[in-house]
Design a protein around this motif. Sequence first.
Motif, PDB file in Angstrom:
ATOM      1  N   PHE A 276      13.545 -32.188  17.746  1.00 44.97           N
ATOM      2  CA  PHE A 276      12.323 -31.546  18.201  1.00 44.97           C
ATOM      3  C   PHE A 276      12.372 -31.331  19.705  1.00 44.97           C
ATOM      4  N   LEU A 277      12.185 -30.082  20.122  1.00 46.25           N
ATOM      5  CA  LEU A 277      12.255 -29.664  21.518  1.00 46.25           C
ATOM      6  C   LEU A 277      13.611 -29.963  22.143  1.00 46.25           C
ATOM      7  N   ARG A 278      14.635 -30.012  21.305  1.00 51.38           N
ATOM      8  CA  ARG A 278      16.014 -30.178  21.758  1.00 51.38           C
ATOM      9  C   ARG A 278      16.850 -29.070  21.128  1.00 51.38           C
ATOM     10  N   VAL A 279      17.582 -28.341  21.952  1.00 52.30           N
ATOM     11  CA  VAL A 279      18.371 -27.206  21.485  1.00 52.30           C
ATOM     12  C   VAL A 279      19.797 -27.378  21.973  1.00 52.30           C
ATOM     13  N   SER A 280      20.730 -27.377  21.042  1.00 55.94           N
ATOM     14  CA  SER A 280      22.152 -27.401  21.389  1.00 55.94           C
ATOM     15  C   SER A 280      22.564 -25.974  21.727  1.00 55.94           C
ATOM     16  N   VAL A 281      22.689 -25.686  23.009  1.00 55.30           N
ATOM     17  CA  VAL A 281      22.807 -24.298  23.445  1.00 55.30           C
ATOM     18  C   VAL A 281      24.213 -23.936  23.916  1.00 55.30           C
ATOM     19  N   SER A 282      24.985 -24.892  24.418  1.00 58.71           N
ATOM     20  CA  SER A 282      26.303 -24.582  24.984  1.00 58.71           C
ATOM     21  C   SER A 282      27.261 -25.736  24.725  1.00 58.71           C
ATOM     22  N   LEU A 283      28.515 -25.492  25.099  1.00 55.06           N
ATOM     23  CA  LEU A 283      29.567 -26.498  24.974  1.00 55.06           C
ATOM     24  C   LEU A 283      30.000 -26.918  26.365  1.00 55.06           C
ATOM     25  N   ARG A 284      30.066 -28.224  26.586  1.00 54.39           N
ATOM     26  CA  ARG A 284      30.543 -28.745  27.861  1.00 54.39           C
ATOM     27  C   ARG A 284      32.066 -28.723  27.904  1.00 54.39           C
ATOM     28  N   GLU A 285      32.601 -28.854  29.101  1.00 54.65           N
ATOM     29  CA  GLU A 285      34.048 -28.846  29.256  1.00 54.65           C
ATOM     30  C   GLU A 285      34.706 -30.110  28.713  1.00 54.65           C
ATOM     31  N   ASP A 286      33.931 -31.154  28.439  1.00 56.90           N
ATOM     32  CA  ASP A 286      34.492 -32.357  27.828  1.00 56.90           C
ATOM     33  C   ASP A 286      34.342 -32.342  26.314  1.00 56.90           C
ATOM     34  N   ALA A 287      34.085 -31.152  25.738  1.00 57.64           N
ATOM     35  CA  ALA A 287      34.010 -30.919  24.295  1.00 57.64           C
ATOM     36  C   ALA A 287      32.775 -31.526  23.653  1.00 57.64           C
ATOM     37  N   THR A 288      31.761 -31.877  24.418  1.00 57.15           N
ATOM     38  CA  THR A 288      30.489 -32.329  23.875  1.00 57.15           C
ATOM     39  C   THR A 288      29.463 -31.209  24.025  1.00 57.15           C
ATOM     40  N   ALA A 289      28.397 -31.294  23.269  1.00 59.79           N
ATOM     41  CA  ALA A 289      27.371 -30.254  23.284  1.00 59.79           C
ATOM     42  C   ALA A 289      26.427 -30.467  24.460  1.00 59.79           C
ATOM     43  N   PHE A 290      26.065 -29.372  25.102  1.00 59.98           N
ATOM     44  CA  PHE A 290      25.024 -29.405  26.121  1.00 59.98           C
ATOM     45  C   PHE A 290      23.692 -29.136  25.432  1.00 59.98           C
ATOM     46  N   VAL A 291      22.821 -30.116  25.446  1.00 58.35           N
ATOM     47  CA  VAL A 291      21.547 -30.052  24.744  1.00 58.35           C
ATOM     48  C   VAL A 291      20.433 -29.846  25.758  1.00 58.35           C
ATOM     49  N   ARG A 292      19.674 -28.792  25.548  1.00 53.95           N
ATOM     50  CA  ARG A 292      18.502 -28.534  26.395  1.00 53.95           C
ATOM     51  C   ARG A 292      17.342 -29.318  25.828  1.00 53.95           C
ATOM     52  N   ASP A 293      16.952 -30.396  26.526  1.00 55.84           N
ATOM     53  CA  ASP A 293      15.902 -31.302  26.076  1.00 55.84           C
ATOM     54  C   ASP A 293      14.660 -31.058  26.939  1.00 55.84           C
TER      55      ASP A 293
END
Length: 455
Positions: A159-176
């Motif tokens: 809720f109110l968290r969106v996985s929008v991009s990929l970080r360079e360390d292969a983890t997801a960048f989550v817009r919280d």
Amino acid sequence: MSELMTLVEVGGPVAGLGASAAYLRARHPAAYWSAVGMPASAVRLVGSYGSVMDSCGLTVQPSRLRALAVRATTRREVRPVPPRRGMLRPTSTGLRLRLRLAPGQEPADIAASAERLRHAWGVHGVYVEPVKPGVVELRLVGFDVLRRVRMPRKAGGGFLRVSVSLREDATAFVRDYRAIPHELVLGATLSGKSMYLRHLITGLADQPVALAGIDCKRGVELAPFAPRLSALATDAGQAAELLPTLVREMEDRYDLIRARQGIAPSTPDEEITSDVWGLPESERPVPIVLFVDEFAELFLVASRKDEERRDEMVTQLIRLAQLGRAAGVYLEVCGQRFGAELGKGATMLRAQLSGRVCHRVNDEPSAKMALGDIAPEAVGAACAIAPERPGLAVVGETSGGWSRIRTPYLSLADAAAACERTADLTPELSLLRPFRPAAPAVSSTSLTKPRPATA
């Protein structure tokens, strides 16, 4: 002659294997890493761990008890000891390794030697993440995961968290939005800024959230998402009417908090420390996310009357940025530049936008506007983004850290179709009803797909 035939018979298959490995590494890096890169890096890491740590200055003198035990049992010289190494855990993009720090060490010591470890173990990147006091995790990435973006299966949404991009360390960048309520997104034309915006909207479309938009480019960016929008302003005149309405909605929510918690009506909004999340779920209003695309259009004036309207809109935006979090109102401000040259109040508004995402920009001052006040080291990385990599951006953390991210490609037709499928989830807000956009006459399947933002 027989020897020559033998060399040809042996060299032919070897050359074929080398060519196949080179092709696999160039076209399918993930498969190459699993088949060749990971075993080679794992052997290299295990075999050279002690010497590499010693050359990087990450060893310490052993304890007295250990030194006495070594002298008593082996009678050899007591050497400095590296951090205790855990088991190697292979992943689809690299390796993970936990280290127990030696006495006197800190995670910054390991992070300072990350570039040396990368070259010593033959991987694309080494990233350090503290796990708990005295324990860090090394994330070894075997190849450039940002060249062809593939989001991980477990991206950590909610809720109110969106996985929008990929970080360079292969983890997801989550817009919280609960952690970072307001964000500033900068980027030049064709830098991937619109793609970032599409992922945010589609990620929030299937959640109980009200979406509002201000797009002074006649709505060309946000109008395709009209079925899911609770409000949309397509020019400065409509924005001048929508922003006071959002402020009024915010003030009504503060009145609701006062009534529920017994706060005196005369208490200023700035002194109310609670928020809508403390209300019962049955009484809690839905969150509102306001997307402002090309915000510089709000600052442009042609007459004194336009200047007065501009000042009013900037004041309303600053109020939403200062007080909106507690009322469940969040801002996503996008544009190409953001600085004092836009006019009065621009710098004050930027200070309230704690989240920062900087795509490719046309000049260094633009990167400093986005990242200079929270992560000065990231300015150079933002200026180094190549035009051939649209969607690549630098995200700055409020703690001073930063990392590179890249947004995967999402066509406008697919994003519009997702909003059309979730149109029934659009909440009804009485104050925003006059600004509810009409559904577009053209179906989302007939929209022309633009050039991909990530090749």
